[in-house]
Design an enzyme around this catalytic site. Structure first.
Site, PDB file in Angstrom:
ATOM      1  N   GLU A  71     -38.232  35.188   6.100  1.00 51.83           N
ATOM      2  CA  GLU A  71     -38.368  35.330   4.780  1.00 51.83           C
ATOM      3  C   GLU A  71     -39.438  34.402   4.340  1.00 51.83           C
ATOM      4  OE1 GLU A  71     -34.943  34.479   2.326  1.00 51.83           O
ATOM      5  OE2 GLU A  71     -36.355  34.967   0.475  1.00 51.83           O
ATOM      6  N   ASP A  89     -33.230  34.350   8.214  1.00 54.42           N
ATOM      7  CA  ASP A  89     -33.535  33.841   6.824  1.00 54.42           C
ATOM      8  C   ASP A  89     -33.102  32.242   7.133  1.00 54.42           C
ATOM      9  OD1 ASP A  89     -33.466  33.218   4.114  1.00 54.42           O
ATOM     10  OD2 ASP A  89     -32.019  34.937   3.464  1.00 54.42           O
ATOM     11  N   ILE A  91     -32.424  30.033   4.821  1.00 50.74           N
ATOM     12  CA  ILE A  91     -31.167  29.603   4.137  1.00 50.74           C
ATOM     13  C   ILE A  91     -30.919  30.767   3.198  1.00 50.74           C
ATOM     14  CG2 ILE A  91     -30.581  28.358   1.872  1.00 50.74           C
ATOM     15  CD1 ILE A  91     -32.246  26.016   2.958  1.00 50.74           C
ATOM     16  N   ASP A  92     -29.894  31.539   3.553  1.00 50.17           N
ATOM     17  CA  ASP A  92     -29.655  32.643   2.659  1.00 50.17           C
ATOM     18  C   ASP A  92     -28.493  32.125   1.482  1.00 50.17           C
ATOM     19  OD1 ASP A  92     -29.600  35.621   2.056  1.00 50.17           O
ATOM     20  OD2 ASP A  92     -27.412  35.263   2.640  1.00 50.17           O
ATOM     21  N   THR A  94     -30.331  30.568  -1.363  1.00 52.60           N
ATOM     22  CA  THR A  94     -31.115  29.555  -1.935  1.00 52.60           C
ATOM     23  C   THR A  94     -30.649  28.895  -3.112  1.00 52.60           C
ATOM     24  OG1 THR A  94     -32.597  30.199  -0.495  1.00 52.60           O
ATOM     25  CG2 THR A  94     -33.580  28.309  -2.082  1.00 52.60           C
ATOM     26  N   ASP A 217     -31.981  39.192   4.747  1.00 53.86           N
ATOM     27  CA  ASP A 217     -30.564  38.999   4.186  1.00 53.86           C
ATOM     28  C   ASP A 217     -29.381  39.513   4.958  1.00 53.86           C
ATOM     29  OD1 ASP A 217     -31.636  37.724   2.037  1.00 53.86           O
ATOM     30  OD2 ASP A 217     -32.252  39.613   1.088  1.00 53.86           O
TER      31      ASP A 217
HETATM   32  P1  2AM Z   1     -31.790  34.343  -0.672  1.00 54.92           P
HETATM   33  O1  2AM Z   1     -31.037  33.448  -1.157  1.00 54.92           O
HETATM   34  O2  2AM Z   1     -32.141  34.167   0.865  1.00 54.92           O
HETATM   35  O3  2AM Z   1     -33.158  34.728  -1.578  1.00 54.92           O
HETATM   36  C1  2AM Z   1     -27.942  36.894  -3.787  1.00 54.92           C
HETATM   37  O4  2AM Z   1     -27.211  37.792  -4.293  1.00 54.92           O
HETATM   38  C2  2AM Z   1     -28.460  37.553  -2.204  1.00 54.92           C
HETATM   39  O5  2AM Z   1     -29.585  38.303  -2.594  1.00 54.92           O
HETATM   40  C3  2AM Z   1     -28.808  36.276  -1.459  1.00 54.92           C
HETATM   41  O6  2AM Z   1     -28.483  36.790  -0.045  1.00 54.92           O
HETATM   42  C4  2AM Z   1     -30.515  36.300  -1.635  1.00 54.92           C
HETATM   43  O7  2AM Z   1     -31.106  35.768  -0.687  1.00 54.92           O
HETATM   44  C5  2AM Z   1     -30.669  37.776  -1.757  1.00 54.92           C
HETATM   45  N1  2AM Z   1     -31.829  37.684  -2.719  1.00 54.92           N
HETATM   46  C6  2AM Z   1     -31.845  37.135  -3.758  1.00 54.92           C
HETATM   47  N2  2AM Z   1     -33.264  37.551  -4.204  1.00 54.92           N
HETATM   48  C7  2AM Z   1     -33.767  38.460  -3.599  1.00 54.92           C
HETATM   49  C8  2AM Z   1     -34.715  39.402  -3.762  1.00 54.92           C
HETATM   50  N3  2AM Z   1     -35.843  39.304  -4.782  1.00 54.92           N
HETATM   51  N4  2AM Z   1     -34.882  40.422  -2.799  1.00 54.92           N
HETATM   52  C9  2AM Z   1     -34.085  40.328  -1.746  1.00 54.92           C
HETATM   53  N5  2AM Z   1     -32.975  39.415  -1.674  1.00 54.92           N
HETATM   54  C10 2AM Z   1     -32.910  38.692  -2.612  1.00 54.92           C
HETATM   55 CA    CA Z   2     -33.657  32.986   1.983  1.00 48.69          CA
END
Ligand code: 2AM
Ligand code: CA
Length: 268
Positions: A71, A89, A91-92, A94, A217
């Site tokens: 990511e 990823d 940190i999924d 964040t 994700d």
């Molecule tokens: P992340 O924390 O790695 O960004 C939240 O509903 C989920 O959607 C999390 O897994 C988050 O991953 C992901 N997510 C958040 N913003 C995103 C984006 N703009 N595009 C794709 N995934 C997203």
């Molecule tokens: Ca992430």
């Protein structure tokens, strides 16, 4: 992929995920820098970045021929799934990491020639490791997970939703999603796609519908869910695409069909 190679790859990936988790726990109560990416709510921290760099170093030093799709951009510019590709990823979830200091995961999916071989999702603060190796089932720590039941009805199901689905001007008809909220037993939104997949595999959630997810994700969750007989497809019923964003429906076979037929209506 050769069994012995897959086994060693799994061992290494597991060790690195645990090590990365240790490093995250060491940093979580210290001050770390938080930046924004595509918008004010799209967060990234130094910990996301250093964790991905850690994976990059380990992968490239042990497997120089493998590609990394990550990511935070420390990996390769991956254009095809030929060969072995790690989709990571660091940190999924964040936003949860920053605001809650829990409810986030490290997600690692390893694909060979496009086939999901190994999926690892680590709930760092709970110290729960979900793993799957192709053809060998899925595990929560050392406990093998049961195959998903196809008996469960939507009316007695808990469905995870990404909250933006219910907003207007999205790619799905939000009225149908509102109906789903009424018809299901309950809905949840955990804020980490990887954990939401893991919870379906574990059987504590029955489905998950979410707007555009990036490959990192869901790359590990897809493999995990496959191993317990779950179905992951795009909202338009096409197979998931690991090289671009996907609107995802994940659940057991029966609920999947019901969600796609009765509750997903794509807008132009
Ligand atoms: P992340 O924390 O790695 O960004 C939240 O509903 C989920 O959607 C999390 O897994 C988050 O991953 C992901 N997510 C958040 N913003 C995103 C984006 N703009 N595009 C794709 N995934 C997203
Ligand atoms: Ca992430």
């Amino acid at each position: 992929m050769d069994d012995a190679i897959r086994k060693k790859l799994f061992q290494n990936a597991k060790v690195w995920v645990y090590e990365a988790g240790d490093k995250i726990r060491e940093q979580i109560h210290q001050q770390f820098k938080v930046d924004t990416k595509s918008n004010a709510n799209d967060l990234v921290t130094e910990v996301d970045q250093s964790t991905e760099q850690y994976f990059q170093k380990q992968i490239k030093s042990h497997y120089p021929n493998h590609q990394l799709l990550g990511e935070e951009g420390y990996g390769d510019n991956v254009q095809s799934l030929d060969g072995t590709v790690w989709i990571v990823d660091p940190i999924d979830g964040t936003m949860n990491f920053v605001h809650q200091k829990r409810n986030f995961a490290i997600s690692v999916g390893i694909y060979h020639d496009g086939v999901g071989e190994i999926g690892i999702i680590y709930n760092v603060m709970e110290d729960v490791l979900y793993t799957a190796v192709k053809g060998e089932g899925a595990f929560r720590n050392d406990k093998k997970l049961d195959l998903l039941s196809n008996e469960v009805q939507l009316e007695t199901s808990i469905i995870a939703l990404n909250s933006s689905l219910a907003c207007e001007n999205k790619r799905v008809n939000e009225r149908k999603i509102q109906q789903l909220i009424k018809d299901s037993r309950g809905t949840r939104s955990y804020g980490s796609a990887a954990l939401e997949f893991a919870f379906i595999a574990e059987g504590i959630l029955d489905g998950y519908i979410t707007m555009k997810l990036a490959p990192w994700d869901f790359a590990a969750g897809y493999i995990l869910l496959n191993e317990v007989g779950g179905i992951t497809v795009q909202a338009n019923r096409e197979p998931v695409n690991l090289l671009e964003g996907n609107t995802i429906v994940a659940s057991n076979k029966q609920i999947s069909e019901r969600l796609l037929t009765d509750y997903i209506e794509l807008k132009e």
